[in-house]
Design a protein around this motif. Structure first.
Motif, mmCIF file in Angstrom:
data_model
loop_
_atom_site.group_PDB
_atom_site.id
_atom_site.type_symbol
_atom_site.label_atom_id
_atom_site.label_comp_id
_atom_site.label_asym_id
_atom_site.label_seq_id
_atom_site.Cartn_x
_atom_site.Cartn_y
_atom_site.Cartn_z
ATOM 1 N N LYS A 42 -8.939 24.535 16.893
ATOM 2 C CA LYS A 42 -8.524 23.797 18.072
ATOM 3 C C LYS A 42 -7.007 23.701 18.102
ATOM 4 O O LYS A 42 -6.375 23.438 17.078
ATOM 5 C CB LYS A 42 -9.145 22.387 18.026
ATOM 6 C CG LYS A 42 -9.262 21.686 19.358
ATOM 7 C CD LYS A 42 -10.000 20.369 19.165
ATOM 8 C CE LYS A 42 -10.130 19.602 20.472
ATOM 9 N NZ LYS A 42 -10.783 18.284 20.249
ATOM 10 N N ALA A 43 -6.418 23.923 19.286
ATOM 11 C CA ALA A 43 -4.966 23.870 19.414
ATOM 12 C C ALA A 43 -4.570 22.927 20.543
ATOM 13 O O ALA A 43 -5.407 22.524 21.365
ATOM 14 C CB ALA A 43 -4.411 25.270 19.682
ATOM 15 N N LYS A 44 -3.283 22.566 20.585
ATOM 16 C CA LYS A 44 -2.791 21.614 21.572
ATOM 17 C C LYS A 44 -1.693 22.238 22.423
ATOM 18 O O LYS A 44 -0.810 22.928 21.900
ATOM 19 C CB LYS A 44 -2.254 20.358 20.867
ATOM 20 C CG LYS A 44 -1.740 19.288 21.828
ATOM 21 C CD LYS A 44 -1.227 18.075 21.065
ATOM 22 C CE LYS A 44 -0.683 17.014 22.009
ATOM 23 N NZ LYS A 44 -0.156 15.830 21.297
ATOM 24 N N ILE A 45 -1.742 21.982 23.739
ATOM 25 C CA ILE A 45 -0.699 22.421 24.661
ATOM 26 C C ILE A 45 0.344 21.312 24.765
ATOM 27 O O ILE A 45 0.032 20.198 25.176
ATOM 28 C CB ILE A 45 -1.283 22.727 26.056
ATOM 29 C CG1 ILE A 45 -2.366 23.805 25.963
ATOM 30 C CG2 ILE A 45 -0.186 23.156 27.020
ATOM 31 C CD1 ILE A 45 -3.111 24.040 27.254
ATOM 32 N N LEU A 46 1.579 21.618 24.389
ATOM 33 C CA LEU A 46 2.629 20.603 24.354
ATOM 34 C C LEU A 46 3.445 20.551 25.648
ATOM 35 O O LEU A 46 4.314 19.693 25.798
ATOM 36 C CB LEU A 46 3.578 20.872 23.180
ATOM 37 C CG LEU A 46 2.941 20.913 21.790
ATOM 38 C CD1 LEU A 46 3.979 21.294 20.744
ATOM 39 C CD2 LEU A 46 2.305 19.579 21.444
ATOM 40 N N ARG A 47 3.166 21.427 26.589
ATOM 41 C CA ARG A 47 3.966 21.558 27.808
ATOM 42 C C ARG A 47 4.118 20.220 28.535
ATOM 43 O O ARG A 47 3.177 19.447 28.664
ATOM 44 C CB ARG A 47 3.326 22.581 28.737
ATOM 45 C CG ARG A 47 4.129 22.836 30.018
ATOM 46 C CD ARG A 47 3.455 23.888 30.885
ATOM 47 N NE ARG A 47 4.197 24.112 32.118
ATOM 48 C CZ ARG A 47 5.263 24.897 32.214
ATOM 49 N NH1 ARG A 47 5.706 25.530 31.142
ATOM 50 N NH2 ARG A 47 5.884 25.062 33.360
#
Length: 487
Positions: free
Chosen positions: A321-326
């Protein structure tokens, strides 16, 4: 962090962790989970005396591997004892500020910040608290499963504790029942409870509450309370360009999704992307699978509009699982008129005109000046999404369109305009760790950051800065309250 052994009756619990940065009450809550003995019944021997809730670990001399003895009788579920009235003038000065300004914080029981932040946001909805109180008084209906009933009662009791306590509350009974209802929240890693997804906790809790609060046998006005408060009716057009096939679908959801991509810089753009999607399914006309375009519109609005920023996704190449920091900006005032169906827009016209007239009077304008060009004003309201409501007073308690009449006999109507009242944020780059915090607007108009057991006053102008783009807290869930008018 210390690990000790605890002897209770004939049982010995090894490697029980003591977080010395937390008060002894949190340790007692851990033992409650192991033994079923409520904290108020526990007697734990330390240095020949009893461990007290206000004790300081640094002065107790507890050592690694030490054996502690606990006495107390276990019960399956014990209600917290009724507390006597607490008068503000009798409190210490620092607690007087807390008592007058906001409700209490919640102790972190071991990676439970996802749960604490969810509870603080939902606790800010007075209509939900009222429905829970009436449910608790009326008792369980035959068509509600036992686990949902117990979790609903625990939610009511915890909300009551938050309202009347000036010190942080340990949500032990609620947490125990949440894990019993939804075992995924009880996952362990190396003997410690794992961090979980706040949005999943939010969704599952609302689902359980909806089962209890929509029963026709309970004695309160709205038989479908959770849907009335948070339910969004969606109508979708499903079209296959290749075959020309077209159909429509309807559904009710509890949140809108703000999809994040390279083109999305603002909530409005993310919502627009979230209402369009492609899906592959069998085409009867072509006799094979084909691509369909699904375009959705809002066909029924709630009193509280919940929006989830889709920041977490599954990364195939790393299988994690990854996170979008935008960074994605969001407003204090949100107008969703552009996302509504034609039928709903027609229903909103008169209430929106009434709202324009009322706001025009506050600015010293005459009704004719404010409403001379209805369409032009609608555009201006949409463009004002990035601005604050500046403390605009709501004319009454918000209600769902065409659903509930007010006590005055008038029917408050939704306008499609919403004011931000809560933000749930996630801090950190990892989707499976990090830290969740709730930022909640009080009835006084002031904002409070609930960082577990530590409530911190915040300025309204800093709330919209939680938009992402770095390692600071970034919005994961936003909750908006409907602005309504009496018609």
């Amino acid at each position: 962090m210390l690990k000790v052994c605890v002897k209770w009756q004939k049982e010995v619990f090894s490697n029980v962790e003591i977080d010395t940065s937390q008060p002894p009450y949190v340790f007692k809550c851990q033992l409650y989970d192991l033994t079923g003995v409520p904290p108020e019944r526990q007697k734990i021997m330390v240095k020949g005396g009893l461990l007290k809730d206000e004790s300081d670990w640094s002065t107790l001399g507890v050592k690694q591997g030490q054996r502690l003895m606990m006495m107390g009788t276990a019960d399956e579920i014990v209600k917290a004892p009724e507390k006597g009235p607490v008068f503000v003038e009798d409190l210490p000065e620092d607690e007087q500020v807390v008592a007058l300004g906001h409700s209490a914080g919640l102790f972190n029981l071991g990676n439970t910040c996802y749960m604490n932040s969810t509870l603080q946001c939902l606790h800010s909805v007075p209509e939900l608290k009222s429905a829970l109180s009436k449910y608790s008084q009326s008792g369980r209906s035959n068509d509600v499963d036992h686990s949902s009933h117990m979790l609903t009662v625990a939610t009511c009791e915890l909300f009551n504790d938050l309202d009347k306590s000036v010190k942080p509350v340990a949500p032990m009974q609620f947490w125990m029942l949440l894990r019993k209802k939804y075992p995924q929240f009880g996952q362990l890693h190396n003997g410690s409870f794992m961090q979980q997804d706040a949005e999943e906790c939010w969704t599952q809790l609302l689902y359980s509450l909806s089962l209890s609060l929509r029963s026709p046998n309970t004695r309160y006005e709205n038989p479908d309370t959770v849907k009335g408060l948070f339910g969004i009716d969606i109508i979708s057009r499903v079209h296959c360009q290749e075959s020309g096939e077209e159909s429509s679908e309807t559904e009710s959801i509890y949140s809108l999704k703000c999809h994040i991509s390279q083109e999305v810089n603002h909530l409005h753009e993310g919502l627009k992307h979230g209402l369009k999607s492609e899906l592959e399914k069998a085409s009867p006309a072509l006799g094979r699978s084909a691509i369909y375009l699904k375009e959705s519109r809002i066909n029924g609005l709630p009193r509280y509009l919940t929006i989830q920023f889709v920041r977490f996704f599954w990364k195939r190449e790393s299988n994690q699982k990854a996170k979008i920091l935008r960074k994605v900006d969001y407003p204090l005032e949100l107008d969703v008129y552009d996302f509504c169906s034609e039928d709903l827009r027609k229903k909103l016209e008169a209430p929106r005109q009434k709202l324009r007239d009322e706001e025009g009077k506050k600015l010293g304008l005459k009704s004719s000046e404010k409403s001379s060009d209805s369409k032009d004003t609608d555009v201006k309201m949409s463009e004002a999404e990035g601005s604050s409501s500046n403390g605009t007073e709501e004319s009454s308690v918000a209600t769902s369109q065409d659903r509930v009449a007010s006590d005055t006999g008038k029917e408050p109507q939704l306008t499609g305009v919403y004011d931000l009242v809560a933000v749930l944020t996630h801090k950190g780059r990892s989707a499976d760790s990090g830290h969740y915090v709730a930022w909640v607007k009080q009835e006084s108009g002031k904002w409070i950051e609930y960082d577990d057991d530590n409530p911190i006053p915040q300025r309204e102008e800093d709330i919209t800065k939680l938009s992402g783009g770095g390692d600071w807290h970034m919005a994961y869930i936003c909750m908006y309250k409907a602005r309504v008018v009496d018609m």
